[in-house]
Design a protein around this motif. Sequence first.
Motif, short mmCIF file in Angstrom:
data_model
loop_
_atom_site.label_atom_id
_atom_site.label_comp_id
_atom_site.label_asym_id
_atom_site.label_seq_id
_atom_site.Cartn_x
_atom_site.Cartn_y
_atom_site.Cartn_z
N ASP A 194 31.17 35.97 49.36
CA ASP A 194 32.50 35.81 48.77
C ASP A 194 33.51 36.40 49.74
O ASP A 194 33.34 37.54 50.21
N ILE A 195 34.54 35.63 50.04
CA ILE A 195 35.60 36.10 50.93
C ILE A 195 36.89 36.13 50.13
O ILE A 195 37.16 35.22 49.33
N GLU A 196 37.67 37.19 50.32
CA GLU A 196 38.90 37.35 49.57
C GLU A 196 39.96 38.07 50.38
O GLU A 196 39.65 38.77 51.34
N TYR B 200 43.31 35.41 46.95
CA TYR B 200 42.24 34.44 46.70
C TYR B 200 40.89 35.13 46.82
O TYR B 200 40.73 36.14 47.50
N SER B 201 39.93 34.56 46.12
CA SER B 201 38.53 34.96 46.24
C SER B 201 37.72 33.70 46.08
O SER B 201 37.86 32.99 45.07
N GLN C 159 44.73 28.84 44.65
CA GLN C 159 44.85 30.27 44.36
C GLN C 159 46.03 30.90 45.08
O GLN C 159 46.63 31.85 44.60
N LEU C 160 46.36 30.36 46.27
CA LEU C 160 47.47 30.90 47.06
C LEU C 160 48.81 30.28 46.67
O LEU C 160 49.84 30.58 47.27
N ASN D 288 35.31 25.72 49.27
CA ASN D 288 36.23 24.82 48.59
C ASN D 288 37.66 25.17 49.01
O ASN D 288 38.29 26.04 48.44
N ASP D 289 38.15 24.48 50.02
CA ASP D 289 39.48 24.75 50.57
C ASP D 289 40.58 24.47 49.55
O ASP D 289 41.59 25.17 49.51
#
Length: 158
Positions: free
Chosen positions: A101-103, A120-121, A151-152, A144-145
Amino acid sequence: MSAVQAQARTAESAAGVVTEFFARYRAHDVHGMADLCGVNAGFSYVPVEVWGKQRVLRGDGKVGTVGKPLWTGLINAFPNLSNTVRTVTANDDGDVVAEVDIEGTQQLAWGLITPVGQHYSEPHLFIFQVGEDLLIDSVTAYWNDASISQQLGHTEVD
């Protein structure tokens, strides 16, 4: 040569290289990330595509020419960028798959997305090939771009 690189490639040692890669990513150590990669390591961030007036930039190439600038740009745009490694699966051939997970919270423009302070996460799937020398020969990532854009606060369809 790091302690990780002083051993033979096994599933465990290949997984260790990838685990160290994400630790350096959390520390925003782009040079350290690249140091874990071979000089000609391949790089593919499949969803990355930025349309410009004269050309389309994609996230494909080499770690040194595409990966490092991309990682640096992400860290600049998201100063609190972090990752949580969920799973790392490896085999003795050096194939490593990591669910991560990247956030982060956007502070500067990223591609076509202007910053509005949104967070975003998003889960990512990384596929690495680790060579006999315990250096990463290739890194490929999927996510999922569209979800990140939403989210942004970027809802424009390109």
